[in-house]
Design an enzyme around this catalytic site. Structure first.
Site, short mmCIF file in Angstrom:
data_model
loop_
_atom_site.label_atom_id
_atom_site.label_comp_id
_atom_site.label_asym_id
_atom_site.label_seq_id
_atom_site.Cartn_x
_atom_site.Cartn_y
_atom_site.Cartn_z
CG HIS A 152 -1.82 -1.16 1.35
ND1 HIS A 152 -1.36 -2.43 1.67
CD2 HIS A 152 -3.16 -1.26 1.19
CE1 HIS A 152 -2.40 -3.25 1.70
NE2 HIS A 152 -3.49 -2.57 1.42
N PRO A 184 -5.91 -5.12 11.22
CG PRO A 184 -6.60 -6.89 12.56
CD PRO A 184 -5.38 -6.16 12.10
CG ASN A 211 -6.62 9.22 2.17
OD1 ASN A 211 -7.74 8.74 2.03
ND2 ASN A 211 -5.59 8.49 2.59
CG HIS A 262 -6.10 2.19 -0.52
ND1 HIS A 262 -5.87 0.98 0.10
CD2 HIS A 262 -6.69 2.96 0.41
CE1 HIS A 262 -6.30 1.03 1.34
NE2 HIS A 262 -6.82 2.22 1.56
CB SER A 313 -22.50 -9.83 36.78
OG SER A 313 -23.82 -9.37 36.94
CD GLU A 334 -19.98 -5.76 25.80
OE1 GLU A 334 -21.00 -6.01 26.46
OE2 GLU A 334 -19.98 -5.01 24.80
CG HIS A 379 -27.44 -13.00 28.26
ND1 HIS A 379 -28.12 -12.44 27.20
CD2 HIS A 379 -27.07 -11.96 29.06
CE1 HIS A 379 -28.17 -11.13 27.37
NE2 HIS A 379 -27.53 -10.81 28.48
#
Length: 661
Positions: free
Chosen positions: A30, A120, A187, A261, A383, A411, A473
């Site tokens: 890239h 990521p 960009n 890119h 909890s 989370e 859950h």
């Protein structure tokens, strides 16, 4: 007469040249982002960033996170140019090749100036929030003389689109992490084309709403960038500097298009770019005056390092030892004795605690003894049992001396922030949520494993045993999914004694993350005879040997170990020699030698019982093994009824064993 100074523009062009040459050599990469952000990065590294390539892991260095990791040639070029010795020109020539120091998406190597740079999108900027938080927490403990630095980020449009960045940046604004400065590569180009195909947010307004200081500049105006960074350093809030840039700047036919890119420019465009920039040098050749200018930039902070080293040396022995221990990540020598004393007490008193409660009680012992431990929860503190009595919250804005972070319902953000804290050093982060929401944390858990960082994830409500909250859950496939992640230690203790042992293992581990899978429902104390040895450290062990010849081995984890003990009693009553093996960690058991594994598993019939999916169990069961567990999602009901409904009972285990005798 002295030689004229090398301009920042020329220094930036050296980055552009190395980026396009390396990508062209690899025929992959890239080039656009490094070429577009070369000017802003040059300003940052030559005028602001506090770093010393000769002392790359200096604890008080500024942290630089290239969140847009696809543009990794930017950090590689900077590492080479500023004088990190191992980042040679040959390493740049081997960009994206097997065994090189220059992979396509790097993760972490502070020795090379790479604090955290990854593929990521969203993870880098979110991890940087954790670095900035750890800086303030360690500053509150050790003071400005030892800890006083910034965390800088270069982030892309993609980073700001990913949901995790919203979570983490919202938290950063709430905590007023003023030492966090993000340069946004605005960009307006993505892989598919212009960003307005899908991204038309008013990003500056969004960050102002988070409580950030926001500025907008021409990313190619070095003076404007410098003024913006100076202002950002003085604000009492985290900062976003929107740098309007041209992707692939300098490439006459491909700049400002998605064509640069994620693909090499091509030989013709590389040649045209050289002419356009006035860069007349051969590929991978940096002229001596430019090299000298960049090396000078890499020595800017050597005086600051020496001053800092002097301040550290002037500390009394106890203070210096405490600081060094925090930064090295070593746990106190008395940790094993604290765990042993806790285990002994539990074995004598035999409480019937949920393992989440046992975990909370272990933390009451550990947190006061390990000052680096910083806890938290994603809005599930009561909890998860993660908050120790008499510990203050980390409140931000000048009140960073607490030991507990309120992450809110974030989370994924929590997990990335924990990774940043672990990467920064000085703290050992642990954070809790329901095990079902491990799915929300998973990308960050995976990166913790990939980066070999000690993030400790406390996952409670670990099975259908949570009962009435129902199948949304009730984690069913989550143990299998977590066990599939390389270098992740999954710990599912069967009682309070094993819970203490598992906490010891998680804390003593310095080369990767751990997950503690803990019950909502009560379980009996099974280890009623005290042993100093941490039996969980071998991953699996014979909890109860057969009376007479062993013909059946029952394998279990967590809350199902007590169920296996009930089944053993029934089988022994019928004269069937039955052993129970507790398996708190498959990963640790895998590391044992074949003789130990054979001794534990036995040669007869094997039956596994776990209130979860079967996936993975067959490796331990053999051809004639049986599994008692879940085959689908759960239901909503009291947990005792659910175990009967799904056939996860001692009777079912007995039946499965006898059917195979």
């Amino acid at each position: 007469m002295s030689a004229p100074a090398v301009s920042l523009q020329t220094m930036a062009n050296a980055i552009r040249a190395l980026a396009m040459d390396a990508v062209e050599a690899a025929k992959s990469g890239h080039p656009g982002m490094p070429m577009g952000m070369a000017d802003a990065a040059t300003v940052l590294f030559t005028r602001f960033l506090k770093f010393d390539p000769k002392n790359p892991t200096w604890p008080d260095r500024d942290r630089f996170v290239l969140s847009a990791g696809h543009g990794s040639m930017l950090i590689y070029a900077l590492s080479h140019l500023t004088g990190y010795e191992r980042m040679t020109i040959d390493q740049l020539k081997r960009f994206r090749q097997l065994g090189s120091l220059t992979p396509g998406h790097p993760e972490v190597d502070p020795e090379l100036g790479i604090e955290m740079t990854t593929g990521p999108l969203g993870q880098g900027i979110s991890t940087a929030v954790g670095m900035a938080l750890a800086e303030r927490i360690t500053n509150a403990r050790f003071g400005d003389a030892l800890v006083d630095h910034f965390t800088y980020v270069i982030a892309s449009d993609g980073d700001l689109e990913e949901g995790v960045s919203h979570e983490a940046c919202s938290l950063a604004g709430h905590l007023k992490l003023s030492r966090l400065i993000v340069l946004w590569d605005d960009n307006k180009i993505s892989i598919d084309g212009p960003t307005d195909l899908s991204f038309t947010d008013d990003t500056p307004a969004r960050f102002r709403a988070y409580g950030w200081d926001v500025q907008s500049v021409d990313g190619h105006d070095v003076d404007a960038v410098a003024k913006a960074v100076e202002a950002a350093q003085k604000t009492d809030r985290p900062s976003l500097i929107a740098c309007r840039t041209i992707i692939g700047k300098g490439a006459p036919n491909k700049q400002n298009t998605h064509g640069c890119h994620g693909s090499p420019l091509g030989l013709d465009e590389v040649k045209a770019t050289r002419e356009n920039l006035g860069w007349t040098h051969e590929p991978f050749v940096i002229p001596a005056d430019v090299t000298e200018a960049w090396k000078a930039a890499g020595t800017r902070a050597q005086g600051a390092y020496k001053d800092w080293a002097g301040r550290r040396e002037a500390l009394d022995a106890a203070q210096r030892a405490a600081f060094d221990a925090a930064m090295s990540g070593t746990v106190p020598a008395e940790l094993p004795s604290l765990i042993e004393a806790f285990k002994k007490k539990v074995s004598e008193e035999k409480p019937s605690w949920a393992t989440r409660v046992a975990s909370g009680n272990v933390l009451e012992v550990l947190v006061p003894a390990v000052p680096e431990m910083i806890g938290g929860s994603a809005d599930l503190t009561p909890s998860n049992n993660t908050k120790v009595k008499n510990t203050a919250d980390v409140k931000g804005a000048g009140a960073f001396d607490g030991r507990y972070v309120r992450y809110g319902v974030r989370e994924h953000g929590m997990a990335t922030v924990m990774n940043g804290m672990a990467l920064h050093r000085g703290v050992i982060p642990y954070g809790g949520t329901f095990m079902q929401f491990a799915d929300y944390c998973r990308p960050a858990i995976r990166l913790a494993a990939l980066m070999k960082q000690r993030s400790i994830f406390v996952m409670t409500h670990d099975s259908i045993g949570l009962g009435e909250d129902g199948p949304t859950h009730q984690p069913v496939e989550h143990l299998a999914a977590l066990r599939a992640i390389p270098n992740l230690l999954v710990l599912r203790p069967g009682d309070a004694v094993e819970t203490a042992e598992c906490w010891q293992l998680a804390l003593e581990r310095t080369d990767g993350p751990s997950v503690l899978a803990l019950t909502r429902q009560n379980v009996p104390t099974l280890r009623t005879e005290h042993t100093a040895e941490n039996r969980s450290a071998r991953g699996a062990y014979v909890l109860a040997e057969a009376e007479g010849e062993r013909t059946v081995t029952l394998l279990a984890t967590g809350s199902e170990v007590s169920l296996a003990m009930e089944a053993r009693a029934a089988l022994q009553a019928e004269g069937v020699g039955t052993a129970v093996v507790s398996m708190p960690s498959w990963e640790l058991f895998e590391r044992q030698d074949a003789a130990y594994q054979a001794q534990v598993l036995g040669t007869g019939v094997r039956v596994a019982v776990e209130a979860a999916a079967r996936m993975g169990w067959d490796r331990w069961l053999g051809a004639n093994g049986a599994f008692v567990g879940m085959t689908g999602f759960g239901e909503s009901a009291p947990y005792q009824e659910l175990y009967k409904h799904f056939g996860i009972t001692a009777e079912a285990v007995v039946k499965a064993a006898k059917a195979r005798l």
